[in-house]
Motif scaffolding. Structure first.
Motif, PDB file in Angstrom:
ATOM      1  N   TYR A   1      36.291  33.839  47.160  1.00  0.00           N
ATOM      2  CA  TYR A   1      36.845  35.063  47.742  1.00  0.00           C
ATOM      3  C   TYR A   1      38.296  35.255  47.324  1.00  0.00           C
ATOM      4  O   TYR A   1      38.672  36.293  46.792  1.00  0.00           O
ATOM      5  CB  TYR A   1      36.740  35.025  49.276  1.00  0.00           C
ATOM      6  CG  TYR A   1      37.305  36.258  49.927  1.00  0.00           C
ATOM      7  CD1 TYR A   1      36.581  37.439  49.943  1.00  0.00           C
ATOM      8  CD2 TYR A   1      38.575  36.241  50.513  1.00  0.00           C
ATOM      9  CE1 TYR A   1      37.102  38.590  50.525  1.00  0.00           C
ATOM     10  CE2 TYR A   1      39.099  37.373  51.097  1.00  0.00           C
ATOM     11  CZ  TYR A   1      38.358  38.546  51.095  1.00  0.00           C
ATOM     12  OH  TYR A   1      38.880  39.689  51.668  1.00  0.00           O
ATOM     13  N   HIS A   2      39.122  34.242  47.555  1.00  0.00           N
ATOM     14  CA  HIS A   2      40.547  34.376  47.255  1.00  0.00           C
ATOM     15  C   HIS A   2      40.826  34.429  45.758  1.00  0.00           C
ATOM     16  O   HIS A   2      41.818  35.032  45.348  1.00  0.00           O
ATOM     17  CB  HIS A   2      41.347  33.249  47.914  1.00  0.00           C
ATOM     18  CG  HIS A   2      41.357  33.334  49.405  1.00  0.00           C
ATOM     19  ND1 HIS A   2      41.904  34.389  50.096  1.00  0.00           N
ATOM     20  CD2 HIS A   2      40.858  32.506  50.351  1.00  0.00           C
ATOM     21  CE1 HIS A   2      41.754  34.210  51.389  1.00  0.00           C
ATOM     22  NE2 HIS A   2      41.112  33.068  51.579  1.00  0.00           N
ATOM     23  N   GLY A   3      39.961  33.836  44.961  1.00  0.00           N
ATOM     24  CA  GLY A   3      40.155  33.843  43.507  1.00  0.00           C
ATOM     25  C   GLY A   3      39.667  35.097  42.823  1.00  0.00           C
ATOM     26  O   GLY A   3      39.839  35.261  41.614  1.00  0.00           O
ATOM     27  N   THR A   4      39.065  36.001  43.578  1.00  0.00           N
ATOM     28  CA  THR A   4      38.553  37.255  43.022  1.00  0.00           C
ATOM     29  C   THR A   4      39.557  38.369  43.295  1.00  0.00           C
ATOM     30  O   THR A   4      39.939  38.609  44.437  1.00  0.00           O
ATOM     31  CB  THR A   4      37.192  37.605  43.655  1.00  0.00           C
ATOM     32  OG1 THR A   4      36.267  36.567  43.345  1.00  0.00           O
ATOM     33  CG2 THR A   4      36.663  38.921  43.130  1.00  0.00           C
ATOM     34  N   SER A   5      39.970  39.034  42.223  1.00  0.00           N
ATOM     35  CA  SER A   5      40.943  40.118  42.360  1.00  0.00           C
ATOM     36  C   SER A   5      40.228  41.466  42.410  1.00  0.00           C
ATOM     37  O   SER A   5      39.059  41.593  42.023  1.00  0.00           O
ATOM     38  CB  SER A   5      41.914  40.105  41.178  1.00  0.00           C
ATOM     39  OG  SER A   5      41.215  40.449  39.986  1.00  0.00           O
ATOM     40  N   LEU A   6      40.943  42.464  42.854  1.00  0.00           N
ATOM     41  CA  LEU A   6      40.390  43.818  42.865  1.00  0.00           C
ATOM     42  C   LEU A   6      40.011  44.268  41.449  1.00  0.00           C
ATOM     43  O   LEU A   6      38.914  44.812  41.259  1.00  0.00           O
ATOM     44  CB  LEU A   6      41.371  44.800  43.520  1.00  0.00           C
ATOM     45  CG  LEU A   6      40.863  46.227  43.656  1.00  0.00           C
ATOM     46  CD1 LEU A   6      39.575  46.283  44.481  1.00  0.00           C
ATOM     47  CD2 LEU A   6      41.932  47.105  44.289  1.00  0.00           C
ATOM     48  N   PRO A   7      40.849  44.029  40.435  1.00  0.00           N
ATOM     49  CA  PRO A   7      40.419  44.389  39.083  1.00  0.00           C
ATOM     50  C   PRO A   7      39.124  43.681  38.648  1.00  0.00           C
ATOM     51  O   PRO A   7      38.293  44.284  37.957  1.00  0.00           O
ATOM     52  CB  PRO A   7      41.608  43.964  38.198  1.00  0.00           C
ATOM     53  CG  PRO A   7      42.794  44.073  39.109  1.00  0.00           C
ATOM     54  CD  PRO A   7      42.274  43.635  40.462  1.00  0.00           C
ATOM     55  N   ASP A   8      38.931  42.429  39.072  1.00  0.00           N
ATOM     56  CA  ASP A   8      37.669  41.733  38.775  1.00  0.00           C
ATOM     57  C   ASP A   8      36.493  42.501  39.368  1.00  0.00           C
ATOM     58  O   ASP A   8      35.454  42.670  38.726  1.00  0.00           O
ATOM     59  CB  ASP A   8      37.655  40.324  39.382  1.00  0.00           C
ATOM     60  CG  ASP A   8      38.667  39.378  38.778  1.00  0.00           C
ATOM     61  OD1 ASP A   8      39.053  39.563  37.605  1.00  0.00           O
ATOM     62  OD2 ASP A   8      39.083  38.439  39.499  1.00  0.00           O
TER      63      ASP A   8
END
Length: 178
Positions: free
Chosen positions: A9-16
């Motif tokens: 969750y924390h490693g996923t960015s909005l651009p991803d």
């Protein structure tokens, strides 16, 4: 779901997420509210898929032990090789978010409770079919199996060979059956 599964969750960015969904920022927010909303929908899908697979493996129209064997063999496959290294979204989410996110905690708890109940039902059917070893209590055995398969998901990330898992599962299965 795959992006969260691969990066957490924390490693996923909005651009991803925008790239993976092919949505614009506005469309993503309209459809899911926010990153957390999209994550919860992804987690729900993963859980639904896992429970559907479990239901197929434990199909009450087939022999209970055959279903339990199919379930355990499926976990051996999912915890070995490249699949094993990827791990499990539920386990990764439990480790990352359960202590801080009530909605995630509810989902993870419901998943484990449902899985335990379905395993216990299959073990009770095995007992009724005369195939469970004397002294094996279905609910306790289901809890042991739940811990085994979810533990396999964690340790499988280290790349342990499939034969090690199969031997482990076989040894436990032999203890439960006649």
């Amino acid at each position: 779901m795959d992006v969260f599964w691969s990066h957490g969750y924390h490693g996923t960015s909005l651009p991803d997420l925008l790239e993976a969904t092919k949505l614009s920022r506005g469309s993503l927010y309209t459809a899911f509210g926010d990153k957390h909303g999209l994550f919860l929908r992804s987690l729900d899908r993963y859980i639904d898929d896992a429970l559907a697979r479990l239901d197929t493996e434990l199909d009450s129209r087939q022999n209970a032990l055959a279903g339990l064997r199919a379930c355990l063999d499926g976990y051996v496959g999912r915890t070995s090789g490249a699949k094993g290294k990827r791990g499990c979204l539920v386990v990764a989410t439990a480790m990352e978010l359960v202590a801080h996110d009530v909605e995630v905690e509810k989902r993870i708890r419901r998943f484990f409770t449902t899985m335990e109940r379905r395993l216990a039902d299959a073990l009770a059917r095995a007992r009724a079919e005369g195939e469970l070893a004397d002294g094996v209590e279905p609910l306790s055995a289901a809890r042991i199996l739940l811990c085994l398969v979810e533990g396999l998901r964690v340790v499988g990330k280290t790349g342990i060979d499939r034969t090690v898992w199969q031997t482990t599962v076989d040894a436990l299965f032999d203890r439960f059956t006649k």
